[in-house]
Design a protein around this motif. Structure first.
Motif, short mmCIF file in Angstrom:
data_model
loop_
_atom_site.label_atom_id
_atom_site.label_comp_id
_atom_site.label_asym_id
_atom_site.label_seq_id
_atom_site.Cartn_x
_atom_site.Cartn_y
_atom_site.Cartn_z
N GLN A 122 45.54 43.17 35.26
CA GLN A 122 44.30 43.44 34.54
C GLN A 122 43.51 44.60 35.14
OE1 GLN A 122 42.23 39.72 33.06
NE2 GLN A 122 43.73 38.76 34.42
N GLY A 124 42.04 48.14 35.68
CA GLY A 124 41.74 49.23 34.76
C GLY A 124 41.33 48.77 33.38
N SER A 125 41.50 47.49 33.08
CA SER A 125 41.06 46.96 31.78
C SER A 125 39.95 45.95 32.05
CB SER A 125 42.25 46.33 31.05
OG SER A 125 42.89 45.35 31.85
N THR A 126 40.32 44.71 32.31
CA THR A 126 39.30 43.71 32.67
C THR A 126 38.60 44.09 33.96
OG1 THR A 126 40.60 41.98 31.61
CG2 THR A 126 38.92 41.29 33.19
N ARG A 128 37.44 46.81 36.31
CA ARG A 128 37.18 48.24 36.54
C ARG A 128 37.14 48.55 38.03
NH1 ARG A 128 32.16 49.52 32.70
NH2 ARG A 128 31.85 47.26 32.88
#
Length: 203
Positions: A122, A124-126, A128
């Protein structure tokens, strides 16, 4: 040196990720087909060569830090709140006396059996904030968060892989006076080192 004004976000923030539960404070990494137990460790995820048995501390999570260690972190009079049935897993949160926001928290994750793979997948998506850090007691670790709150709120969570399938989460939030003056992830890493040392010492 660990400052006395560290803090945990609490169980409500430790596993804020893509949600498998919509209740406030209980969000957790979703177990997808790519994060199931037979798919770990995933690509790029460090393998845990020597798993750490955390069975005892899942029953008594507040014993993962000694009283004197908590006093060093948060000052005398700090209180512990243990939740064995917390949504993320057995949890202990420590809070100092007084009005400072500083806290320290530990979660023995029970959300899935994917270990650090659930976090790596997760990035870079969920998450940061995703930053692999130095091993903790020889175990792989990563700092992560829904967003990077190190400079703004003094918050950091570090997940430590205790096996390819399990992890513990160490989270701190600094006191208001220390936000921006030191790296909360470095402090969380030091706390995680002590937790792992204590678990190993009990075996």
């Amino acid at each position: 040196m660990i400052r006395r004004s560290l803090v945990l976000f609490g169980a409500s923030l430790l596993f804020l990720t893509a949600c498998s539960d919509t209740k406030a404070g209980t969000a957790s990494p979703v177990t997808t087909s790519s994060t199931r137990a037979n798919a770990v460790p995933g690509p790029g995820v460090p393998k845990v060569d020597t798993p750490l048995d955390t069975t005892r501390f899942k029953r008594t999570p507040c014993e993962s830090l000694a009283v004197e260690e908590v006093t060093t972190l948060l000052g005398s009079g700090a209180t512990a709140k243990e939740e064995l049935s917390a949504p993320g897993g057995p949890t202990c949160n420590w809070q100092p006396a007084g009005t400072t926001q500083a806290t320290v928290g530990i979660i023995f994750n029970k959300v899935n059996q994917a270990g650090l793979t659930a976090i790596y997948q997760q990035q870079g998506s969920t998450f940061r904030l995703f930053m692999p850090v130095a091993p903790v007691g020889g175990l792989p670790a990563v700092a992560y968060g829904l967003k990077d709150e190190r400079a703004t709120s003094g918050r950091c969570a570090i997940a430590v892989g205790t096996s390819d399938h399990e992890m513990i989460d160490v989270s701190i939030t600094q006191s208001e006076a220390n936000v921006g003056n030191s790296d909360p992830c470095a402090a969380a890493h030091e706390v995680a080192e002590k937790v792992v040392e204590n678990i190993k010492g009990a075996q």
